[in-house]
Design a protein around this motif. Structure first.
Motif, short mmCIF file in Angstrom:
data_model
loop_
_atom_site.label_atom_id
_atom_site.label_comp_id
_atom_site.label_asym_id
_atom_site.label_seq_id
_atom_site.Cartn_x
_atom_site.Cartn_y
_atom_site.Cartn_z
N ASN A 262 -104.33 -67.08 -22.83
CA ASN A 262 -104.57 -67.28 -24.25
C ASN A 262 -104.10 -68.63 -24.76
N THR B 262 -97.71 -60.72 -16.49
CA THR B 262 -99.11 -60.38 -16.77
C THR B 262 -99.99 -61.62 -16.88
N TYR C 180 -101.00 -63.00 -19.47
CA TYR C 180 -101.86 -62.99 -20.65
C TYR C 180 -101.63 -64.25 -21.49
#
Length: 701
Positions: free
Chosen positions: A541, A535, A537
């Motif tokens: 982050n 993903t 992510y």
């Protein structure tokens, strides 16, 4: 010059003046005279007797050889290593003379430009495959022993010479033993030879010292100042003189200052670039005497001397191999026998077109919004920013926290934590608490740590096409920051190795939907590859931008191929069915070879942690400080990287993290509580010069 002279007078015989290898004989003579004048010879400088000191220089020797070849006085030429058809002075036209000889033999590791012109090519054994010996700069004799048998049945130089000379001994080991019987005197040669082999050198075998009295009245006159552009020929920091051009690891290693990969460029100052009307990537044309010219891209480098163009050598190869062919530009074409290090350009002009340079410095810039926050993060010249902190030695003596602008406000991860919304599941210190310290004062930006990490952790080479897409895979990057105006002669350079800092309060772990990145009990931010679904992510982050996603099966494709074919069969079969057997030997068997689709990052060399821990536990002992050495730490020539157990109050890493110079990058802003901390850089300017930071604040270049 005045302040430098004052420093030398003050230091006396403890001072030293060093001239670079590229400096002229007149410069070396002057440096030697200064050292003699201040009494440095015999104190900071030791002169040695060189048994080969009267031999012709390499430039003189190859010039004489080429003249003899062209005059028909050479019938058979045997070339032991090297690649003179590519890197000999351009005005000698060595390749043309070589092609005319009736018998030519080349002993070489690769079938390179010289091999292509020779009648015979003999595969050479790598130095790790061959017996040999040599002497250090001080004359200390040492023995070279092989680590493996030759992969391609190669022969060493001494073995080939033994065959040519019809020697009765043609085995490399026996040839070396025969030579060393003359060096190791007394009884018990076998045992003494074994001891020397284990030690690596023969004690007290160096050259004797020389007693030299310089003739200070006969110094050569200084040459006149050059007019126009001076060309500075320099070995490339990665491929050297071109011999490593086929090494994908090195090609993808960013150059320390320019951060270029897979290419070279003409390094030019901003003032000169503005006058020519070119920017980085724009083409320039450089002409030298003899109507010789090349066109290559410019790279505008802050701090580059005015009217000096630096030309890295080693590119433009035509027979380097599948990785190194056709990369960059052959600057040897401008280098003549009378200008091996420096030359003069008769004309430099802007040329038509541009060239895509794959530089990595701004790919993962740690920033608030785009490029707008660089000033605050890096800080003006003479002042610290939140990422890069530096101060002067004098200021640090007066205030050990001067690099941080005050007392410590953020505690260390193990020594107390800042307020958090949620209590952590543990203190991440069971039974050890791993951490790292990086001293920016000793980091020289050489990239040894990055290449060591790539070799240790099976990190793939992605190629220039993917680097241009910001998809390089190096787990360690060396961020390079210039401080000062781009056209200023006095530029400060700071290197900051950046890898996963293993935050105790890790932003990446909070957003992973499948718990592929988690914390273990000892403080490691781990990656579970089997869970990762790509993903990305976590990468979004991560404020440090240290995570790498392998978009393609990079290991199964050549580095110069833009994309890899998708492997649809079982993952474990790819290694056997697609990847070359010799390439498989490069992989570290202790580390997973990742296929496409997973996130990768620094693991603090977790395989080394567990290997050392298991070995210690088998002996019924706990890990001692220094038992675990990460790959980056092992390769660092300046020992800027230290790893260890933060629970041990006597460990080196604990002491460094408790230093007043220590700080956590972005810790004050984001409360990430990183386990890797940095030590601020100290500068030591001359007191008689303007103090560091007294100049007007300038933007970060």
């Amino acid at each position: 010059v005045t302040t430098a002279a004052a420093d030398l007078k003050k230091s006396g015989k403890s001072g030293v003046v060093s001239a670079g290898a590229a400096a002229s004989p007149a410069t070396h003579a002057l440096a030697h005279a200064i050292n003699a004048k201040i009494g440095a010879i015999g104190n900071t400088i030791t002169l040695l007797q060189d048994p080969a000191g009267d031999r012709p220089t390499h430039r003189q020797a190859i010039t004489q050889l080429t003249d003899a070849m062209r005059a028909g006085r050479v019938n058979t030429l045997i070339i032991l290593g090297g690649n003179p058809a590519y890197d000999a002075p351009a005005d000698l036209k060595f390749a043309d003379a070589l092609a005319q000889l009736p018998m030519t033999i080349h002993l070489s590791l690769y079938e390179d430009e010289t091999s292509k012109l020779c009648k015979w090519h003999i595969p050479r054994a790598h130095y790790l495959e061959a017996w040999g010996d040599g002497r250090a700069w001080d004359g200390t004799a040492s023995i070279v022993q092989p680590l493996i048998l030759p992969l391609y049945d190669g022969k060493s130089i001494i073995e080939l010479l033994a065959v040519i000379s019809r020697d009765t001994i043609i085995d490399g080991r026996q040839i070396v033993r025969r030579t060393w019987q003359q060096l190791i005197k007394g009884d018990g040669f076998d045992s003494q030879f074994r001891k020397t082999l284990e030690a690596g050198l023969l004690p007290n075998s160096g050259y004797p010292t020389a007693d030299v009295a310089p003739q200070l009245k006969t110094l050569p006159a200084a040459p006149p100042a050059p007019q126009g552009f001076t060309l500075r020929f320099e070995q490339d920091s990665r491929v050297y003189d071109g011999r490593f051009a086929n090494n994908g690891w090195l090609q993808e290693t960013p150059a320390p200052l320019t951060k270029l990969t897979w290419d070279n460029a003409a390094l030019i100052s901003k003032k000169n670039a503005d006058a020519l009307g070119v920017t980085t990537g724009g083409m320039i044309r450089i002409e030298v005497a003899g109507n010789i010219a090349i066109e290559l891209p410019a790279y505008v480098l802050p701090g580059q001397p005015f009217n000096v163009i630096s030309l890295p050598l080693g590119y433009g190869r035509t027979a380097a191999g599948s990785v190194g062919n056709g990369l960059g530009f052959n600057t040897y074409a401008l280098r003549r026998a009378d200008s091996m290090s420096f030359g003069l350009a008769t004309r430099v002009t802007a040329a038509a077109g541009s060239y895509a340079l794959a530089a990595t410095q701004n790919h993962h810039i740690i920033d608030d919004i785009g490029f707008k926050a660089r000033e605050k993060r890096v800080g003006p010249k003479g002042d610290s920013g939140s990422l890069v902190r530096d101060t002067t030695f004098a200021e640090n003596q007066r205030n050990p926290r001067s690099a941080h602008g005050g007392p410590r406000t953020v505690p260390l991860g193990l020594l107390g934590g800042a307020n958090q919304l949620f209590d952590p599941p543990s203190k991440f210190s069971d039974p050890h608490a791993w951490g790292m310290a990086v001293d920016m004062n000793t980091c020289i930006g050489c990239n040894a740590c990055a290449v060591a990490c790539q070799a240790e952790n099976n990190i793939p080479v992605v190629g220039k096409h993917e680097v241009l897409n910001h998809r390089e895979m190096n787990w360690i990057r060396i961020d390079r920051y210039f401080k000062g105006a781009p056209d200023d002669d006095q530029i400060d350079v700071i290197y900051q190795p950046m890898m996963c800092v293993h935050c105790e309060n890790a932003p990446c772990e909070q957003v992973c939907p499948v718990a592929a990145t988690v914390h273990d009990s000892e403080g490691l931010n781990t990656m579970v590859y089997n869970r990762c679904i790509g993903t990305r992510y976590c990468s979004n982050n991560c404020p440090y931008k240290v995570r790498r996603f392998n978009y393609f099966d990079y290991h199964s494709k050549p580095p110069r191929q833009d994309t890899a074919d998708t492997w649809l069969n079982l993952p474990d079969t790819q290694q056997n069915e697609v990847i070359d057997k010799i390439k498989r030997m490069v992989f570290n068997p202790d580390v997973t070879v990742r296929m496409r689709g997973v996130m990768e990052k620094c693991t603090y060399c977790v395989q080394r942690i567990h290997g050392a821990t298991i070995a210690r536990h088998q002996d019924g002992k706990d890990i001692a400080d220094g038992d675990i050495v990460t790959a980056c730490q092992q390769a660092c020539p300046t020992q800027a990287i230290v790893f260890g157990n933060l629970k041990d109050p006597n460990s080196q890493v604990r002491k460094l993290q408790e230093s007043q110079r220590s700080y956590g990058v972005l810790q004050a802003e984001l409360n990430t509580r990183p386990r890797t901390r940095y030590l601020a850089k100290l500068r030591n300017p001359n007191d008689a010069q303007p103090a560091h930071g007294e100049t007007k604040p300038e933007h970060h270049a």
